[in-house]
Design an enzyme around this catalytic site. Sequence first.
Site, short mmCIF file in Angstrom:
data_model
loop_
_atom_site.label_atom_id
_atom_site.label_comp_id
_atom_site.label_asym_id
_atom_site.label_seq_id
_atom_site.Cartn_x
_atom_site.Cartn_y
_atom_site.Cartn_z
N ASP A 39 1.71 -11.48 -0.41
CA ASP A 39 2.05 -10.90 -1.71
C ASP A 39 3.47 -10.35 -1.60
O ASP A 39 4.17 -10.57 -0.59
CB ASP A 39 1.01 -9.84 -2.13
CG ASP A 39 1.10 -8.55 -1.31
OD1 ASP A 39 1.83 -8.52 -0.29
OD2 ASP A 39 0.42 -7.58 -1.68
N CYS A 64 0.35 -8.89 3.77
CA CYS A 64 0.55 -7.98 2.64
C CYS A 64 1.12 -6.69 3.20
O CYS A 64 1.64 -6.69 4.32
CB CYS A 64 -0.75 -7.78 1.83
SG CYS A 64 -2.10 -6.95 2.69
N GLY A 65 1.03 -5.61 2.46
CA GLY A 65 1.62 -4.36 2.96
C GLY A 65 0.91 -3.87 4.21
O GLY A 65 1.53 -3.54 5.21
N GLY A 92 -5.80 -5.77 2.46
CA GLY A 92 -6.21 -6.35 1.17
C GLY A 92 -6.42 -7.85 1.26
O GLY A 92 -7.46 -8.38 0.82
N HIS A 142 -13.43 -15.33 20.84
CA HIS A 142 -14.82 -14.86 20.66
C HIS A 142 -15.35 -15.12 19.26
O HIS A 142 -16.53 -15.43 19.10
CB HIS A 142 -14.90 -13.35 20.92
CG HIS A 142 -14.69 -12.96 22.35
ND1 HIS A 142 -15.09 -11.74 22.85
CD2 HIS A 142 -14.10 -13.61 23.38
CE1 HIS A 142 -14.77 -11.65 24.15
NE2 HIS A 142 -14.15 -12.78 24.49
N GLY A 171 -2.07 -5.60 5.48
CA GLY A 171 -2.89 -6.66 6.07
C GLY A 171 -4.35 -6.57 5.63
O GLY A 171 -5.11 -7.53 5.79
C1 RB5 Z 1 0.86 -3.64 -2.48
O1 RB5 Z 1 1.50 -2.45 -2.82
C2 RB5 Z 1 -0.19 -3.39 -1.42
O2 RB5 Z 1 -1.24 -2.66 -1.97
C3 RB5 Z 1 -0.68 -4.68 -0.81
O3 RB5 Z 1 0.41 -5.38 -0.28
C4 RB5 Z 1 -1.65 -4.56 0.35
O4 RB5 Z 1 -1.17 -3.70 1.33
C5 RB5 Z 1 -3.04 -4.27 0.05
O5 RB5 Z 1 -3.86 -4.14 0.98
#
Ligand code: RB5
Length: 150
Positions: A8, A65-66, A70, A98, A68
């Site tokens: 993202d 992501c920010g 999400g 594993h 990891g």
């Molecule tokens: C975006 O601000 C952030 O919420 C997303 O990248 C991620 O870290 C979610 O887990």
Amino acid sequence: MKVVIASDHGGFQYKNTLLDIIREQDYEVSDLGTFSEEPDDYPDHAEAVAKAILMKAGERGILICGSGVGVCVAANKFRGIRAGVCHDNYSAHQCVEHDDVNVLCLGQRVIGIELAREIIFTFLEARFSHVSRHQKRLDKIKAIETRNMK
Ligand code: RB5
């Protein structure tokens, strides 16, 4: 090995840098986005990587992501996807050996780019052990999927 990668906006810079580094090592890498730092939604990118793995467009996936977290939560909603957040080298190979993890999740806001690079190659070079106790546990995960996922 074919690799698919996506992020993202929160992982956009690492995704672009790491994509070039992975390609330099002769991996075939498909970039599934995102293609700008415009705020977007991490589940969309997790879905793109999960579907690519399930359709065999790639053998391993990398999601950034920010944190990891999400992308990891979203990717694990797909039957047959085993995604894990790994911010250390030990987890990056053990999760494959594993647990047969097929999608590595990283947080751009959590670790430095050099550690992220090392973790990615550790993950890509690792192979499932096929040891019976690990296979038995994997079979239990597959049974959970069968019982609980449509
Ligand atoms: C975006 O601000 C952030 O919420 C997303 O990248 C991620 O870290 C979610 O887990």
